[in-house]
Design a protein around this motif. Sequence first.
Motif, PDB file in Angstrom:
ATOM      1  N   PRO A 231      15.372  -2.409  -6.257  1.00 49.11           N
ATOM      2  CA  PRO A 231      14.547  -3.381  -5.537  1.00 49.11           C
ATOM      3  C   PRO A 231      13.500  -3.982  -6.461  1.00 49.11           C
ATOM      4  O   PRO A 231      13.200  -3.443  -7.528  1.00 49.11           O
ATOM      5  CB  PRO A 231      13.900  -2.528  -4.440  1.00 49.11           C
ATOM      6  N   SER A 232      12.941  -5.110  -6.057  1.00 48.75           N
ATOM      7  CA  SER A 232      11.826  -5.702  -6.797  1.00 48.75           C
ATOM      8  C   SER A 232      10.515  -5.302  -6.126  1.00 48.75           C
ATOM      9  O   SER A 232      10.494  -4.808  -4.993  1.00 48.75           O
ATOM     10  CB  SER A 232      11.951  -7.229  -6.821  1.00 48.75           C
ATOM     11  N   LEU A 233       9.403  -5.523  -6.834  1.00 49.96           N
ATOM     12  CA  LEU A 233       8.099  -5.222  -6.249  1.00 49.96           C
ATOM     13  C   LEU A 233       7.866  -6.065  -5.004  1.00 49.96           C
ATOM     14  O   LEU A 233       7.272  -5.593  -4.022  1.00 49.96           O
ATOM     15  CB  LEU A 233       7.000  -5.482  -7.279  1.00 49.96           C
ATOM     16  N   ASP A 234       8.334  -7.316  -5.005  1.00 50.84           N
ATOM     17  CA  ASP A 234       8.175  -8.178  -3.834  1.00 50.84           C
ATOM     18  C   ASP A 234       9.021  -7.681  -2.669  1.00 50.84           C
ATOM     19  O   ASP A 234       8.601  -7.762  -1.510  1.00 50.84           O
ATOM     20  CB  ASP A 234       8.551  -9.617  -4.178  1.00 50.84           C
ATOM     21  N   ASP A 235      10.215  -7.172  -2.964  1.00 47.18           N
ATOM     22  CA  ASP A 235      11.069  -6.623  -1.893  1.00 47.18           C
ATOM     23  C   ASP A 235      10.349  -5.502  -1.146  1.00 47.18           C
ATOM     24  O   ASP A 235      10.504  -5.352   0.065  1.00 47.18           O
ATOM     25  CB  ASP A 235      12.377  -6.080  -2.474  1.00 47.18           C
TER      26      ASP A 235
END
Length: 470
Positions: A231-235
């Motif tokens: 996952p990304s930090l924004d996710d």
Amino acid sequence: MALQKRMITREQLRQATREQARNPGRRIGEILVAQGHLTMPQLEALLAAQAQLEQQQLGNRHQTPPPVKKPVPERVAVGAIALKRVPQKRGGDDEPSSKGRATTVNYALPRPQEERREDDRRDSEARKWLVGILGDALKCGSHLVLVQPDEPVRVRRLGALKELTTGPVSASSVERLLGEALEDDTRALLEDGGQVRAVFEHPEVGRFRLDVVRHRGGLSGSFVPLPASPPSLDDLGLPHVVAGLTSYPQGLVVITSPLHGGKSSTLAAMLDLINDERADHVVAIDEVVECHHDDRTATFSQIRVGKDAPSTREALARAGRLGAGVVAVDPLQRPADIRAAMHLAETGHLVIATMLGLRSVGTIGRLVDALDGQARRRLSQTLRAVICQHLLPAAGERGMVAAVEVVHVDRHVAEAIAEGRAGQLQSALQSGRPGASRLMDDALVRLVRMGAIDNDLASIHAHHPKNFRS
């Protein structure tokens, strides 16, 4: 967002995040404006678009009802396959059930009609049954499946346990189920040690982290869904200040949360960011491969504790010999492991580790208490930051949101660590530079103002609950 709109370049973003890592109190947008990469009207437009996007994402969170329990005569619906009612044996004979009155029954996996049926066929039926349960659990939005002997299968959804089956599953069936989910080598480890962590994978439902423990009642297991890709930090809804922590050339960064609080996901997102930005060798140390990282800018290696190395301490030593620039440890537990991680941080490595904990201050206190005087001084010089997160059910059953605390180790905190004053860490934080750390109460205030959570829930997790109750 600015990068996606081609308003800045990736190199300009790297420069800004490095500056933020050196000055944690400054916002990333402010730095971009100061460096001349953005104008103030551009920043204001981005902030307005970000606020609108956050509200839209929060409103679009998938809302699913709890599992609907539909009893079927002579069967109990579980997952995609039914459990048959098998009368308990008494004195070696099956006791016939009587219509119109309750009967003591055992809930067992579908049994072959022919006694000569091969074992692998029976195992195949059990595996299908398990896949059905996990598939239904994913459909109802759960993030944990709990299988216990002589209990209904339960799922954790929005922070609460709910029954997925309408009846209990016998201890023998649970043992058979969990045995189907384990490979031969992990079954041997379970027999030897009474507990094991593994990964269960199936093309229909994906990957799950599986923990199996033997206790007085038999075997119990928990399945936690794993992401197909990092996952990304924004996710994950993590603040941008977390991105700056990946820019440290060396030092120790600790991620802490309660059990099933998302520590491993945050670690995976930070490693994915490093994979974009650092041409370095990353060595991940854990018991199982929870998240696969393809080599992009960085090169990844994996050391599995219990298989590739006998202990976390030995795995950390091997990571140093492999020439790692970044070392990820999931989790960091024993004092000997903490000292080994500190040694790597002192010798030019960035170490990112997870630990169980409810508060950043409490986690730092545990680190202090686990070390002697000289080691505490070393910790004060190598510890860079502590991230603490809590996953909370969003208002209106709109999923889960993360409340994130980020504590930077400034001069005041470092002095408290070096002198072993764990009880004064909170006051040391309040004495530091305003804005240097993002405390849990600040994160909760933001979530309340967004309408993501209510005051009552915020007060439960706040350091100063009265501020929310009023």
